[in-house]
Write a protein that holds these residues in place. Structure first.
Motif, PDB file in Angstrom:
ATOM      1  N   MET A  83      27.245  34.459  41.335  1.00  0.00           N
ATOM      2  CA  MET A  83      27.315  34.392  39.943  1.00  0.00           C
ATOM      3  C   MET A  83      27.945  33.385  39.335  1.00  0.00           C
ATOM      4  O   MET A  83      28.920  33.041  39.846  1.00  0.00           O
ATOM      5  N   ASP A  84      27.326  32.856  38.497  1.00  0.00           N
ATOM      6  CA  ASP A  84      27.772  31.326  37.914  1.00  0.00           C
ATOM      7  C   ASP A  84      27.470  31.424  36.309  1.00  0.00           C
ATOM      8  O   ASP A  84      26.390  31.555  36.016  1.00  0.00           O
ATOM      9  N   GLY A  85      28.593  31.362  35.631  1.00  0.00           N
ATOM     10  CA  GLY A  85      28.436  31.430  34.087  1.00  0.00           C
ATOM     11  C   GLY A  85      28.067  32.731  33.600  1.00  0.00           C
ATOM     12  O   GLY A  85      27.563  32.732  32.549  1.00  0.00           O
ATOM     13  N   THR A  86      28.378  33.721  34.547  1.00  0.00           N
ATOM     14  CA  THR A  86      27.767  35.103  34.089  1.00  0.00           C
ATOM     15  C   THR A  86      29.192  35.986  33.281  1.00  0.00           C
ATOM     16  O   THR A  86      30.187  36.137  34.104  1.00  0.00           O
ATOM     17  N   SER A  87      28.912  36.378  32.243  1.00  0.00           N
ATOM     18  CA  SER A  87      29.664  37.301  31.715  1.00  0.00           C
ATOM     19  C   SER A  87      29.128  38.584  30.961  1.00  0.00           C
ATOM     20  O   SER A  87      28.088  38.776  30.733  1.00  0.00           O
ATOM     21  N   LYS A  88      30.124  39.559  30.923  1.00  0.00           N
ATOM     22  CA  LYS A  88      29.894  40.943  30.347  1.00  0.00           C
ATOM     23  C   LYS A  88      28.834  41.508  31.080  1.00  0.00           C
ATOM     24  O   LYS A  88      27.739  42.175  30.332  1.00  0.00           O
ATOM     25  N   VAL A  89      28.776  41.416  32.306  1.00  0.00           N
ATOM     26  CA  VAL A  89      27.902  42.249  33.138  1.00  0.00           C
ATOM     27  C   VAL A  89      28.363  43.295  34.024  1.00  0.00           C
ATOM     28  O   VAL A  89      29.678  43.251  34.385  1.00  0.00           O
ATOM     29  N   ASP A  90      27.725  44.514  33.762  1.00  0.00           N
ATOM     30  CA  ASP A  90      28.350  45.703  34.553  1.00  0.00           C
ATOM     31  C   ASP A  90      27.287  45.930  35.957  1.00  0.00           C
ATOM     32  O   ASP A  90      26.291  45.788  35.891  1.00  0.00           O
ATOM     33  N   MET A 110      33.557  35.875  33.601  1.00  0.00           N
ATOM     34  CA  MET A 110      34.382  36.486  32.547  1.00  0.00           C
ATOM     35  C   MET A 110      33.953  37.766  32.191  1.00  0.00           C
ATOM     36  O   MET A 110      32.908  38.015  32.010  1.00  0.00           O
ATOM     37  N   GLU A 111      34.740  38.744  31.867  1.00  0.00           N
ATOM     38  CA  GLU A 111      34.677  39.971  31.518  1.00  0.00           C
ATOM     39  C   GLU A 111      33.655  40.730  32.021  1.00  0.00           C
ATOM     40  O   GLU A 111      32.714  41.679  31.440  1.00  0.00           O
ATOM     41  N   ASN A 112      33.182  40.543  33.576  1.00  0.00           N
ATOM     42  CA  ASN A 112      32.348  41.375  34.341  1.00  0.00           C
ATOM     43  C   ASN A 112      32.932  42.789  34.937  1.00  0.00           C
ATOM     44  O   ASN A 112      34.163  42.727  35.189  1.00  0.00           O
ATOM     45  N   ARG A 113      32.275  43.936  34.904  1.00  0.00           N
ATOM     46  CA  ARG A 113      33.021  45.005  35.311  1.00  0.00           C
ATOM     47  C   ARG A 113      32.257  45.589  36.684  1.00  0.00           C
ATOM     48  O   ARG A 113      31.028  45.447  36.778  1.00  0.00           O
ATOM     49  N   VAL A 155      33.869  39.495  48.835  1.00  0.00           N
ATOM     50  CA  VAL A 155      33.819  39.004  47.700  1.00  0.00           C
ATOM     51  C   VAL A 155      34.495  37.506  47.897  1.00  0.00           C
ATOM     52  O   VAL A 155      35.450  37.323  48.736  1.00  0.00           O
ATOM     53  N   SER A 156      34.246  36.326  47.245  1.00  0.00           N
ATOM     54  CA  SER A 156      34.805  35.156  47.303  1.00  0.00           C
ATOM     55  C   SER A 156      34.834  34.448  45.749  1.00  0.00           C
ATOM     56  O   SER A 156      34.026  34.831  44.952  1.00  0.00           O
ATOM     57  N   THR A 157      35.695  33.507  45.660  1.00  0.00           N
ATOM     58  CA  THR A 157      35.737  32.918  44.201  1.00  0.00           C
ATOM     59  C   THR A 157      36.159  31.487  44.436  1.00  0.00           C
ATOM     60  O   THR A 157      36.845  31.211  45.444  1.00  0.00           O
ATOM     61  N   SER A 158      35.607  30.633  43.293  1.00  0.00           N
ATOM     62  CA  SER A 158      35.941  28.999  43.365  1.00  0.00           C
ATOM     63  C   SER A 158      37.295  28.761  42.687  1.00  0.00           C
ATOM     64  O   SER A 158      37.551  27.614  42.525  1.00  0.00           O
ATOM     65  N   GLY A 159      37.801  29.891  41.861  1.00  0.00           N
ATOM     66  CA  GLY A 159      38.713  29.413  41.043  1.00  0.00           C
ATOM     67  C   GLY A 159      40.031  30.533  41.537  1.00  0.00           C
ATOM     68  O   GLY A 159      40.222  31.282  42.233  1.00  0.00           O
ATOM     69  N   SER A 160      41.063  30.134  40.822  1.00  0.00           N
ATOM     70  CA  SER A 160      42.506  30.865  40.769  1.00  0.00           C
ATOM     71  C   SER A 160      42.665  31.953  39.732  1.00  0.00           C
ATOM     72  O   SER A 160      43.570  32.666  39.812  1.00  0.00           O
ATOM     73  N   LEU A 161      42.109  31.926  38.571  1.00  0.00           N
ATOM     74  CA  LEU A 161      42.187  32.768  37.455  1.00  0.00           C
ATOM     75  C   LEU A 161      40.986  33.651  37.301  1.00  0.00           C
ATOM     76  O   LEU A 161      39.874  33.285  37.346  1.00  0.00           O
ATOM     77  N   VAL A 162      41.107  34.926  37.460  1.00  0.00           N
ATOM     78  CA  VAL A 162      40.104  35.841  37.618  1.00  0.00           C
ATOM     79  C   VAL A 162      40.461  36.804  36.341  1.00  0.00           C
ATOM     80  O   VAL A 162      41.264  37.288  36.036  1.00  0.00           O
ATOM     81  N   MET A 163      39.022  36.829  35.549  1.00  0.00           N
ATOM     82  CA  MET A 163      39.134  37.735  34.593  1.00  0.00           C
ATOM     83  C   MET A 163      38.076  38.704  34.319  1.00  0.00           C
ATOM     84  O   MET A 163      37.281  38.771  33.450  1.00  0.00           O
ATOM     85  N   ASN A 164      37.837  39.228  35.787  1.00  0.00           N
ATOM     86  CA  ASN A 164      36.989  40.467  35.908  1.00  0.00           C
ATOM     87  C   ASN A 164      37.745  41.658  36.303  1.00  0.00           C
ATOM     88  O   ASN A 164      38.729  41.648  36.637  1.00  0.00           O
ATOM     89  N   PRO A 181      44.316  34.795  44.050  1.00  0.00           N
ATOM     90  CA  PRO A 181      44.659  35.334  42.951  1.00  0.00           C
ATOM     91  C   PRO A 181      45.248  36.672  42.841  1.00  0.00           C
ATOM     92  O   PRO A 181      44.533  37.554  43.564  1.00  0.00           O
ATOM     93  N   GLU A 182      46.438  36.902  42.421  1.00  0.00           N
ATOM     94  CA  GLU A 182      47.030  38.153  42.491  1.00  0.00           C
ATOM     95  C   GLU A 182      46.515  39.099  41.709  1.00  0.00           C
ATOM     96  O   GLU A 182      46.461  40.386  41.996  1.00  0.00           O
ATOM     97  N   ASN A 183      45.682  38.849  40.764  1.00  0.00           N
ATOM     98  CA  ASN A 183      44.954  39.762  39.791  1.00  0.00           C
ATOM     99  C   ASN A 183      43.639  40.143  40.334  1.00  0.00           C
ATOM    100  O   ASN A 183      42.831  40.642  39.657  1.00  0.00           O
ATOM    101  N   PHE A 184      43.222  39.356  41.316  1.00  0.00           N
ATOM    102  CA  PHE A 184      41.760  39.706  42.029  1.00  0.00           C
ATOM    103  C   PHE A 184      42.048  41.214  42.963  1.00  0.00           C
ATOM    104  O   PHE A 184      42.231  41.014  44.136  1.00  0.00           O
ATOM    105  N   VAL A 185      42.088  42.000  42.259  1.00  0.00           N
ATOM    106  CA  VAL A 185      42.524  43.336  42.923  1.00  0.00           C
ATOM    107  C   VAL A 185      41.819  44.699  42.443  1.00  0.00           C
ATOM    108  O   VAL A 185      41.344  44.741  41.192  1.00  0.00           O
ATOM    109  N   ASP A 186      41.443  45.404  43.352  1.00  0.00           N
ATOM    110  CA  ASP A 186      40.959  46.842  42.885  1.00  0.00           C
ATOM    111  C   ASP A 186      41.982  47.657  43.054  1.00  0.00           C
ATOM    112  O   ASP A 186      42.518  48.224  44.213  1.00  0.00           O
TER     113      ASP A 186
END
Length: 203
Positions: free
Chosen positions: A70-77, A97-100, A113-122, A187-192
């Motif tokens: 996922m790259d530049g993807t937002s508001k996807v369920d 951002m804002e993916n569920r 899962v993996s991510t390229s950044g430190s801020l997670v907004m999903n 990232p601490e907020n990368f959590v279920d």
């Protein structure tokens, strides 16, 4: 590309050299498809580039290098999908951002899962993780301890792919376990917060 308002259902995407790409689109539905054996350098089961307001549900991703990128993807369920035997279950760039991601199953993937950044907004919620080692004292089938699915090793391998040579080394496992207990580099907020103890029903 620019495939707005389309629905893909009941397809089998198997043994492709590049996988499936849906780009610069909105309001897309992908239901009950199978992404199988898409394996190789730079190969994805499903590539989502700048996708918005879409739903990906009841799909099976098995034996892909990366099931979803996922790259530049937002508001996807992403609900009720099965991720198994993949190199990466989901590669989620920092600009997503804002993916569920809810009610999915992650089983026997090298990295869930993996991510390229430190801020997670999903949002990650009620997913089943076979790497979860928590407990369920009240027997409600929801883990009592939150799960941090992002391993330290996956973060390091994103920054330096050559580190994959050390995969399955004993000290790498120790690092991952300590990072899950006390997150410091991930990232601490990368959590279920509410991991499922049993696999979710997919179909």
């Amino acid at each position: 590309m620019f495939a707005h308002n389309n629905v893909y259902t009941g397809n089998i995407f198997k043994n492709n050299d590049a996988g499936v790409a849906v780009m610069y689109s909105r309001n897309v539905g992908m239901y009950k498809n199978k992404f199988l054996d898409n394996w190789g350098d730079g190969v994805y089961g499903l590539l989502l580039k700048d996708l918005t307001f879409s739903k990906i549900k009841h799909n099976i991703f098995n034996n892909n290098t990366a099931a979803i990128f996922m790259d530049g993807t937002s508001k996807v369920d992403l609900y009720n999908n099965q991720f198994s035997n993949n190199g990466w279950g989901i590669k989620l760039n920092a600009n997503c951002m804002e993916n569920r991601l809810m009610k999915n199953n992650f089983e026997n993937n090298t990295f869930d899962v993996s991510t390229s950044g430190s801020l997670v907004m999903n949002i990650f919620k009620n997913n089943h993780w076979d790497k979860y080692e928590g407990y369920d004292l009240d027997k409600d089938q929801i883990g009592d301890v939150p799960f941090h699915p992002l391993s330290l090793y996956s973060v390091l391998s994103e920054q330096n792919p050559m580190i994959m040579l050390l995969y399955r080394a004993f000290f790498v496992e120790i690092l991952d376990r300590s990072e899950r207990l006390i997150p410091s580099l991930t990232p601490e907020n990368f959590v279920d917060e509410k991991p499922e103890m049993k696999a979710n029903e997919i179909m």
